[in-house]
Scaffold this motif. Structure first.
Motif, short mmCIF file in Angstrom:
data_model
loop_
_atom_site.label_atom_id
_atom_site.label_comp_id
_atom_site.label_asym_id
_atom_site.label_seq_id
_atom_site.Cartn_x
_atom_site.Cartn_y
_atom_site.Cartn_z
N PHE A 138 10.96 -50.74 -15.96
CA PHE A 138 10.38 -50.95 -17.29
C PHE A 138 11.25 -50.36 -18.39
O PHE A 138 11.33 -50.90 -19.50
N SER A 139 11.90 -49.23 -18.11
CA SER A 139 12.61 -48.51 -19.16
C SER A 139 14.10 -48.79 -19.22
O SER A 139 14.75 -48.44 -20.21
N SER A 140 14.67 -49.43 -18.19
CA SER A 140 16.11 -49.56 -18.16
C SER A 140 16.62 -50.98 -17.94
O SER A 140 17.83 -51.20 -17.91
N ALA A 141 15.73 -51.93 -17.77
CA ALA A 141 16.14 -53.31 -17.52
C ALA A 141 15.19 -54.25 -18.24
O ALA A 141 14.26 -53.80 -18.93
N ARG A 142 15.44 -55.53 -18.10
CA ARG A 142 14.51 -56.49 -18.70
C ARG A 142 13.17 -56.35 -18.00
O ARG A 142 13.06 -56.59 -16.79
N PRO A 143 12.11 -55.98 -18.73
CA PRO A 143 10.84 -55.71 -18.06
C PRO A 143 10.09 -56.99 -17.71
O PRO A 143 10.50 -58.10 -18.06
N PRO A 162 5.33 -42.45 -4.18
CA PRO A 162 6.09 -41.95 -5.35
C PRO A 162 7.31 -42.80 -5.66
O PRO A 162 7.60 -43.09 -6.83
N GLU A 163 8.03 -43.24 -4.63
CA GLU A 163 9.23 -44.03 -4.85
C GLU A 163 8.89 -45.41 -5.41
O GLU A 163 9.59 -45.94 -6.28
N ALA A 164 7.80 -46.00 -4.92
CA ALA A 164 7.40 -47.32 -5.42
C ALA A 164 7.08 -47.25 -6.91
O ALA A 164 7.49 -48.13 -7.69
N LEU A 165 6.36 -46.22 -7.32
CA LEU A 165 6.03 -46.07 -8.74
C LEU A 165 7.28 -45.73 -9.56
O LEU A 165 7.46 -46.25 -10.68
N ALA A 166 8.14 -44.88 -9.03
CA ALA A 166 9.35 -44.51 -9.77
C ALA A 166 10.22 -45.73 -10.02
O ALA A 166 10.78 -45.90 -11.12
N ARG A 167 10.35 -46.61 -9.01
CA ARG A 167 11.16 -47.82 -9.19
C ARG A 167 10.56 -48.72 -10.26
O ARG A 167 11.28 -49.31 -11.08
N PRO A 218 11.99 -39.00 -8.80
CA PRO A 218 12.73 -39.22 -10.05
C PRO A 218 12.88 -40.70 -10.34
O PRO A 218 13.00 -41.51 -9.41
N ARG A 219 12.90 -41.05 -11.63
CA ARG A 219 12.97 -42.47 -12.01
C ARG A 219 14.35 -43.06 -11.76
O ARG A 219 14.48 -44.24 -11.46
N ASN A 220 15.40 -42.30 -11.98
CA ASN A 220 16.77 -42.79 -11.83
C ASN A 220 17.02 -44.05 -12.67
O ASN A 220 17.54 -45.06 -12.19
N SER A 221 16.60 -44.00 -13.93
CA SER A 221 16.78 -45.14 -14.81
C SER A 221 17.95 -44.90 -15.73
O SER A 221 18.08 -43.84 -16.35
N ALA A 222 18.84 -45.88 -15.81
CA ALA A 222 20.01 -45.79 -16.68
C ALA A 222 20.19 -47.12 -17.38
O ALA A 222 20.53 -48.12 -16.76
N THR A 223 19.94 -47.13 -18.67
CA THR A 223 20.11 -48.36 -19.44
C THR A 223 21.59 -48.65 -19.62
O THR A 223 22.36 -47.74 -19.95
#
Length: 534
Positions: free
Chosen positions: A155-160, A145-150, A183-188
């Motif tokens: 993809f959604s918060s940094a240069r993909p 789960p953590e590998a996929l979340a990272r 959780p994704r923990n993504s913050a642009t």
């Protein structure tokens, strides 16, 4: 009767977690090392598309991602399956395309020992770390789960770009009943108010503003248009930005490598560069070193490392849409300029000069692309490395944001077009999709037309047949090298199409193309149109 909970493996958990992350399509070729990853796929809502080669799987994932703005996902086997996908991953990294490649790897006790197991590599993950943004090995069910979340957070918060996850064969079969999404923990990153304010101050003092738009701005058309109109600034588009502000008086759909565009850049007293890395294939494709970094340059990019590679007066680390909207709020309309200095006049003069600069031969090839656009409004045109694509990358105004992309810039992988177009057609089934490829590039990934038929991807394959690698032959002659190896004989594409059960036709002139495209669109099936070029 037993009340024991049915056993769930890591392979089944993978499919479930991909669904949670919104994945609806996977491109892949199963093998003995990945069978367990397919467990549960048939019962899921995820569609599986089988290419004819693992490179095709990753190219399809690339085209799917570009057309849909969602990550493309590929499943490949250990060893040769993954090495086959590396070329496509390189293209995705060069063009910032979100791609998840999931592979197997041999059982953990065997790794790195050189025991001669099937598909064994000395260090598969080490190899992938050189190409992918990251490579993660799942060593226990709890890691998945953590590998996929990272991956999806990146993809959604940094240069993909491409991300690789490998699962050893002995881990795939482990029980994973308790696995839950992480959780994704993504913050642009948000635009720095101080940088925005400084940009606004410089903008208000400018008289010849200019905007350079790259592929990072393709999701920000409304904000880009509004800011360009507020500043009365021409907008120069790199190849990956074509389709933004189609037909607008401020649009300059021409390569910054052209002298006419460079003059516009040199004369500007304030330049906003939005989502462009200033790569040589956009800004110095002729290798003449003629690019001069503009004065009062403001760079917008989501990637801090990218911003550090090219100096600027102001840098704004943020998503392009957020940054452009912040600038729009901060910048007032500039005083009206004399007609000769207006943005529309400057843009018009640059368009005319750029079109004249490319010359009659390239104009003819660019008009062929315009013919496709005009015959199929709103189409997605996916290009390979072929002459009309080169010409259109120099000058061409597409009519759909994100609807023009190809592999003739950046990494430059030949054979990209056919599988990428299949991915695009599956991602956006309501849009006409055209693959524009040459006879040489088409042969790199020709078998993927079978995958198009299997998957119901209604791609129109337009083949520019000049019987060889004409662009390379020309380059050899220009530097006094006698051409060698540039005339591979093409097959009879119509007979090959018939062998796959695909309708095809051969055209003698470009004039026949609109009617042929209309027939192909009406068929709602994969179709090949060959244009014989003398």
């Amino acid at each position: 009767m037993s009340t024991t909970e049915p056993r769930t493996t890591v392979g089944e958990a993978l499919i479930h977690l991909l669904e949670v992350h919104g994945v609806d399509t996977v491109f892949g070729i199963p093998g003995v090392h990945t069978v367990e990853l397919y467990r549960g796929l048939a019962r899921s809502n995820i569609r599986h598309v089988t290419p004819r080669h693992e490179q095709g799987a990753a190219f399809m994932a690339d085209g799917y991602a570009r057309a849909s703005s969602r990550p493309g996902v590929a499943f490949v086997i250990t060893g040769p399956g993954l090495t086959n996908a590396v070329t496509a991953m390189g293209q995705a990294r060069a063009d910032s395309v979100p791609m998840l490649v999931v592979s197997g790897v041999n059982a953990m006790p065997t790794l790195g020992k050189g025991l001669g197991y099937l598909h064994e590599l000395p260090d598969q993950r080490g190899m992938m770390e050189k190409v992918a943004l990251s490579s993660t090995r799942v060593t226990s069910p709890e890691d998945l789960p953590e590998a996929l979340a990272r991956a999806f957070a990146l993809f959604s918060s940094a240069r993909p770009g491409p991300v690789h996850i490998e699962i050893p064969t002995d881990v795939m079969v482990k029980p994973a009943n308790s696995i839950a999404p992480a959780p994704r923990n993504s913050a642009t990153p948000l635009p720095d108010p101080a940088a925005v304010a400084k940009t606004a101050r410089i903008a208000m003092q400018s008289r010849k503003p200019l905007i350079l738009a790259g592929g990072g701005a393709k999701e920000a058309e409304a904000a880009l248009r509004a800011l360009a109109e507020r500043l009365d600034a021409p907008v120069v588009e790199t190849a990956n930005a074509r389709g933004l502000m189609h037909g607008h008086a401020l649009t300059v759909p021409a390569s910054p490598s052209l002298k006419a565009v460079r003059r516009l850049m040199a004369e500007a007293d304030f330049v906003i560069a939005a989502g462009t890395e200033f790569g040589p294939t956009d800004y110095d494709m002729y290798g003449d070193g003629g690019l001069v970094v503009p004065a009062n340059l403001v760079r917008i990019d989501i990637d801090a490392a990218q911003l550090a590679r090219r100096p600027a007066t102001v840098v704004i680390e943020a998503d392009c849409q957020a940054a452009l909207e912040a600038l729009l709020d901060a910048i007032e309309a500039l005083p009206a300029s004399p007609e000769s200095l207006s943005g529309a006049s400057r843009a018009s003069a640059t368009r005319e000069a750029a079109w004249a600069e490319i010359g009659p031969a390239l104009q003819t090839q660019a008009r062929a692309v315009e013919t496709i656009r005009d015959a199929l409004p709103g189409a997605i045109i996916v290009g390979d490395s072929t002459q009309p694509v080169y010409a259109a990358n120099l000058y061409y105004d597409h009519d759909r944001p994100g609807g023009w992309f190809n592999a003739a810039t950046g990494f430059g992988a030949l054979g990209y077009g056919p599988p990428a177009a299949i991915g695009a057609a599956l991602a956006v089934p309501d849009a006409p999709v055209v693959c524009l490829t040459g006879d040489g590039g088409f042969q790199f990934t020709l078998p993927e037309i079978g995958a198009a038929l299997d998957a119901g991807a209604n791609v129109i394959f337009v083949v520019w047949n000049n019987r060889g690698y004409r662009e390379i032959e020309t380059s050899m002659r220009e530097v006094g090298v006698e051409p060698v190896g540039v005339s591979p004989a093409p097959p009879d594409f119509l007979k090959l199409a018939d062998a796959y059960g695909i309708a095809a036709e051969r055209l003698a002139t470009i004039d026949e193309l609109p009617a042929a495209l209309a027939r192909a669109k009406a068929a709602q099936k994969p179709r090949i149109i060959e244009i014989s070029v003398e």
